[in-house]
Write a protein that holds these residues in place. Structure first.
Motif, PDB file in Angstrom:
ATOM      1  N   GLU A 195     -47.802  16.326  12.642  1.00 44.23           N
ATOM      2  CA  GLU A 195     -47.384  17.664  13.054  1.00 44.23           C
ATOM      3  C   GLU A 195     -47.875  18.050  14.456  1.00 44.23           C
ATOM      4  O   GLU A 195     -47.193  18.763  15.201  1.00 44.23           O
ATOM      5  CB  GLU A 195     -47.850  18.724  12.050  1.00 44.23           C
ATOM      6  N   VAL A 196     -49.064  17.562  14.839  1.00 45.47           N
ATOM      7  CA  VAL A 196     -49.602  17.880  16.165  1.00 45.47           C
ATOM      8  C   VAL A 196     -48.747  17.217  17.245  1.00 45.47           C
ATOM      9  O   VAL A 196     -48.420  17.824  18.277  1.00 45.47           O
ATOM     10  CB  VAL A 196     -51.067  17.434  16.288  1.00 45.47           C
ATOM     11  N   VAL A 197     -48.370  15.959  17.006  1.00 42.74           N
ATOM     12  CA  VAL A 197     -47.524  15.228  17.958  1.00 42.74           C
ATOM     13  C   VAL A 197     -46.160  15.897  18.076  1.00 42.74           C
ATOM     14  O   VAL A 197     -45.639  16.110  19.178  1.00 42.74           O
ATOM     15  CB  VAL A 197     -47.363  13.761  17.516  1.00 42.74           C
ATOM     16  N   LEU A 198     -45.575  16.249  16.922  1.00 46.70           N
ATOM     17  CA  LEU A 198     -44.254  16.878  16.932  1.00 46.70           C
ATOM     18  C   LEU A 198     -44.309  18.251  17.601  1.00 46.70           C
ATOM     19  O   LEU A 198     -43.433  18.601  18.398  1.00 46.70           O
ATOM     20  CB  LEU A 198     -43.727  16.996  15.496  1.00 46.70           C
ATOM     21  N   ALA A 199     -45.339  19.031  17.309  1.00 48.04           N
ATOM     22  CA  ALA A 199     -45.464  20.365  17.904  1.00 48.04           C
ATOM     23  C   ALA A 199     -45.663  20.279  19.414  1.00 48.04           C
ATOM     24  O   ALA A 199     -45.145  21.115  20.162  1.00 48.04           O
ATOM     25  CB  ALA A 199     -46.636  21.112  17.261  1.00 48.04           C
ATOM     26  N   SER A 200     -46.395  19.270  19.864  1.00 47.13           N
ATOM     27  CA  SER A 200     -46.618  19.102  21.307  1.00 47.13           C
ATOM     28  C   SER A 200     -45.311  18.887  22.050  1.00 47.13           C
ATOM     29  O   SER A 200     -45.161  19.310  23.201  1.00 47.13           O
ATOM     30  CB  SER A 200     -47.563  17.919  21.559  1.00 47.13           C
ATOM     31  N   TYR A 201     -44.376  18.213  21.390  1.00 44.45           N
ATOM     32  CA  TYR A 201     -43.063  17.998  21.995  1.00 44.45           C
ATOM     33  C   TYR A 201     -42.205  19.260  21.887  1.00 44.45           C
ATOM     34  O   TYR A 201     -41.594  19.699  22.866  1.00 44.45           O
ATOM     35  CB  TYR A 201     -42.359  16.828  21.316  1.00 44.45           C
ATOM     36  N   LEU A 202     -42.175  19.871  20.708  1.00 48.58           N
ATOM     37  CA  LEU A 202     -41.269  20.990  20.459  1.00 48.58           C
ATOM     38  C   LEU A 202     -41.636  22.239  21.250  1.00 48.58           C
ATOM     39  O   LEU A 202     -40.765  23.058  21.553  1.00 48.58           O
ATOM     40  CB  LEU A 202     -41.245  21.322  18.960  1.00 48.58           C
ATOM     41  N   LYS A 203     -42.910  22.419  21.595  1.00 46.82           N
ATOM     42  CA  LYS A 203     -43.317  23.641  22.299  1.00 46.82           C
ATOM     43  C   LYS A 203     -42.682  23.740  23.693  1.00 46.82           C
ATOM     44  O   LYS A 203     -42.679  24.816  24.303  1.00 46.82           O
ATOM     45  CB  LYS A 203     -44.842  23.720  22.411  1.00 46.82           C
ATOM     46  N   ALA A 256     -39.884  21.686   4.134  1.00 42.23           N
ATOM     47  CA  ALA A 256     -40.587  22.953   4.339  1.00 42.23           C
ATOM     48  C   ALA A 256     -42.085  22.749   4.536  1.00 42.23           C
ATOM     49  O   ALA A 256     -42.711  23.415   5.375  1.00 42.23           O
ATOM     50  CB  ALA A 256     -40.334  23.880   3.145  1.00 42.23           C
ATOM     51  N   GLU A 257     -42.681  21.835   3.780  1.00 44.36           N
ATOM     52  CA  GLU A 257     -44.120  21.581   3.892  1.00 44.36           C
ATOM     53  C   GLU A 257     -44.486  21.089   5.284  1.00 44.36           C
ATOM     54  O   GLU A 257     -45.479  21.533   5.878  1.00 44.36           O
ATOM     55  CB  GLU A 257     -44.540  20.545   2.833  1.00 44.36           C
ATOM     56  N   HIS A 258     -43.675  20.172   5.815  1.00 41.74           N
ATOM     57  CA  HIS A 258     -43.934  19.630   7.143  1.00 41.74           C
ATOM     58  C   HIS A 258     -43.655  20.692   8.204  1.00 41.74           C
ATOM     59  O   HIS A 258     -44.406  20.818   9.188  1.00 41.74           O
ATOM     60  CB  HIS A 258     -43.061  18.400   7.384  1.00 41.74           C
ATOM     61  N   ALA A 259     -42.602  21.483   8.007  1.00 43.31           N
ATOM     62  CA  ALA A 259     -42.262  22.547   8.950  1.00 43.31           C
ATOM     63  C   ALA A 259     -43.397  23.565   9.040  1.00 43.31           C
ATOM     64  O   ALA A 259     -43.703  24.075  10.130  1.00 43.31           O
ATOM     65  CB  ALA A 259     -40.972  23.236   8.521  1.00 43.31           C
ATOM     66  N   ALA A 260     -44.026  23.858   7.909  1.00 41.08           N
ATOM     67  CA  ALA A 260     -45.132  24.815   7.897  1.00 41.08           C
ATOM     68  C   ALA A 260     -46.300  24.309   8.734  1.00 41.08           C
ATOM     69  O   ALA A 260     -46.924  25.074   9.486  1.00 41.08           O
ATOM     70  CB  ALA A 260     -45.583  25.067   6.458  1.00 41.08           C
ATOM     71  N   ARG A 261     -46.592  23.015   8.613  1.00 44.49           N
ATOM     72  CA  ARG A 261     -47.705  22.448   9.382  1.00 44.49           C
ATOM     73  C   ARG A 261     -47.393  22.477  10.879  1.00 44.49           C
ATOM     74  O   ARG A 261     -48.282  22.754  11.686  1.00 44.49           O
ATOM     75  CB  ARG A 261     -47.987  21.017   8.928  1.00 44.49           C
ATOM     76  N   VAL A 262     -46.153  22.171  11.238  1.00 49.58           N
ATOM     77  CA  VAL A 262     -45.758  22.203  12.649  1.00 49.58           C
ATOM     78  C   VAL A 262     -45.848  23.624  13.185  1.00 49.58           C
ATOM     79  O   VAL A 262     -46.377  23.873  14.271  1.00 49.58           O
ATOM     80  CB  VAL A 262     -44.319  21.663  12.826  1.00 49.58           C
ATOM     81  N   LEU A 263     -45.357  24.581  12.407  1.00 44.50           N
ATOM     82  CA  LEU A 263     -45.341  25.978  12.819  1.00 44.50           C
ATOM     83  C   LEU A 263     -46.756  26.496  13.068  1.00 44.50           C
ATOM     84  O   LEU A 263     -46.999  27.256  14.011  1.00 44.50           O
ATOM     85  CB  LEU A 263     -44.655  26.816  11.737  1.00 44.50           C
ATOM     86  N   SER A 264     -47.694  26.069  12.237  1.00 49.26           N
ATOM     87  CA  SER A 264     -49.072  26.542  12.374  1.00 49.26           C
ATOM     88  C   SER A 264     -49.761  25.989  13.619  1.00 49.26           C
ATOM     89  O   SER A 264     -50.742  26.558  14.094  1.00 49.26           O
ATOM     90  CB  SER A 264     -49.886  26.175  11.128  1.00 49.26           C
ATOM     91  N   VAL A 265     -49.246  24.871  14.151  1.00 47.77           N
ATOM     92  CA  VAL A 265     -49.849  24.254  15.331  1.00 47.77           C
ATOM     93  C   VAL A 265     -49.251  24.802  16.626  1.00 47.77           C
ATOM     94  O   VAL A 265     -49.912  24.816  17.665  1.00 47.77           O
ATOM     95  CB  VAL A 265     -49.681  22.713  15.278  1.00 47.77           C
ATOM     96  N   LEU A 266     -48.010  25.282  16.562  1.00 51.47           N
ATOM     97  CA  LEU A 266     -47.356  25.823  17.750  1.00 51.47           C
ATOM     98  C   LEU A 266     -48.062  27.094  18.226  1.00 51.47           C
ATOM     99  O   LEU A 266     -48.680  27.800  17.415  1.00 51.47           O
ATOM    100  CB  LEU A 266     -45.887  26.142  17.443  1.00 51.47           C
ATOM    101  N   PRO A 267     -47.985  27.436  19.525  1.00 51.10           N
ATOM    102  CA  PRO A 267     -48.551  28.699  20.016  1.00 51.10           C
ATOM    103  C   PRO A 267     -47.978  29.869  19.218  1.00 51.10           C
ATOM    104  O   PRO A 267     -46.793  29.887  18.870  1.00 51.10           O
ATOM    105  CB  PRO A 267     -48.084  28.739  21.479  1.00 51.10           C
TER     106      PRO A 267
END
Length: 336
Positions: free
Chosen positions: A117-125, A141-152
């Motif tokens: 999720e950290v790698v994916l969020a770093s790209y998506l931000k 949904a579970e993975h999306a939640a983890r990504v969402l929590s890492v994004l600004p």
């Protein structure tokens, strides 16, 4: 015979032949093959790529068939799966194609589900909030939640608002997002964020029972001592809980099932037992000792399962920031 045909292996020629004969003439051959033969042949068909018309004709000649040129063909996952589905049951085709594609997933969205999720969020931000909204709606949904929590936080809220207002995504937009992810992200992922294989194996070994862990590590030491030592150093085991500070022990005790605690302590070292008992009230420690004695002899497998459950709970608490884990195998602490 052309040079290209000469360079093809027997399996590649067979793959080209089966693609060329197609559904009508090939069905009898497919039905006569075993599952393993179908998997091997399908793998070669999927990886075949382009074969020109001259080479196709030469392959037919080589098979002693009086067939003229059938035109060029292209072997791919899609064309192979399409052909198999016309001749074999859907569940059998699905199993075969899943094995060919490997564990990364059948679609781009499956592949994203395997990205940290950290790698994916770093790209998506760095993407448009609308694009991120599309991606988060497509993954689990579970993975999306983890990504969402890492994004600004501000960006996350903007993405959430886009998701709330989003209607059905048009196919051409979805295809464009998927293509962008594949070109700009997935193709570079291995080079930019590849996880060390020793970490992956160490995490897997953490969930082995004690005898299996010892067996695998011993066998690995015989083949590659350096790798075995790296994996051993990266593993977080039940006995590493002895490195928790008093507050961490007390937090863990409040979150572990009492029956699992007693069972796990049955196989613990004296050092770890003393640490846990010293961080309990006198009454609670007395009850735990009585529970352990009342159990009598217990199966090692049950003890291992209880200890793995305690380690898993400790990692969950560390991830939420409630405790700090250290394996004490180096100067730096390992936070999970």
């Amino acid at each position: 015979m052309s040079e290209t045909t000469i360079d093809l292996t027997g399996s590649q020629k067979a793959a080209a032949f089966m693609l060329a004969v197609g559904e009508n003439y090939g069905q009898a051959i497919w039905e006569a093959l075993s599952d393993d033969e179908i998997k091997e042949l399908s793998q070669h068909m999927s990886n075949l790529g382009s074969v020109n018309a001259e080479d196709v004709e030469n392959i037919f000649v080589e098979f002693a068939s009086k067939v003229s040129t059938v035109g060029s063909l292209n072997g791919s996952y899609e064309s192979t799966e399409r052909l198999l589905r016309k001749m074999l049951p859907a569940d059998r085709v699905g199993t075969i194609m899943d094995e060919i594609r490997g564990p990364a997933g059948r679609t781009m969205w499956d592949k994203l589900g395997n990205v940290n999720e950290v790698v994916l969020a770093s790209y998506l931000k760095n993407e448009y909030p609308q694009t991120v909204a599309v991606v988060l709606q497509k993954i689990k949904a579970e993975h999306a939640a983890r990504v969402l929590s890492v994004l600004p936080e501000d960006f996350s809220m903007e993405v959430i608002m886009r998701m709330l207002r989003m209607e059905a995504v048009q196919k051409d937009i979805l295809d464009k997002v998927e293509q962008t992810l594949r070109i700009e992200f997935m193709n570079n992922l291995a080079r930019t964020s590849r996880r060390d294989s020793h970490e992956t194996i160490a995490e897997i070994f953490n969930f082995l029972d004690r005898s299996s862990e010892a067996r695998f590590l011993s066998a690995l030491e015989d083949r590659n001592r350096d790798s075995a030592e790296k994996i051993r150093a990266l593993m977080f085991t039940f006995e590493d809980l002895a490195n928790l500070d008093p507050q961490g022990v007390q937090t863990l005790l409040r979150n572990v099932d009492k029956d699992k605690l007693a069972l796990g302590m049955k196989g613990a070292s004296d050092t770890l037992r003393d640490l846990f008992f010293s961080n309990m009230s006198e009454r609670a420690a007395k009850i735990l000792r009585e529970d352990m004695e009342a159990m009598g002899p217990v199966r090692l497998r049950d003890v291992d399962e209880a200890q793995m459950e305690m380690v898993s709970k400790a990692k969950d608490l560390a991830e939420s920031g409630e405790i700090l884990l250290s394996d004490n195998k180096g100067e730096d602490e390992l936070v999970y």
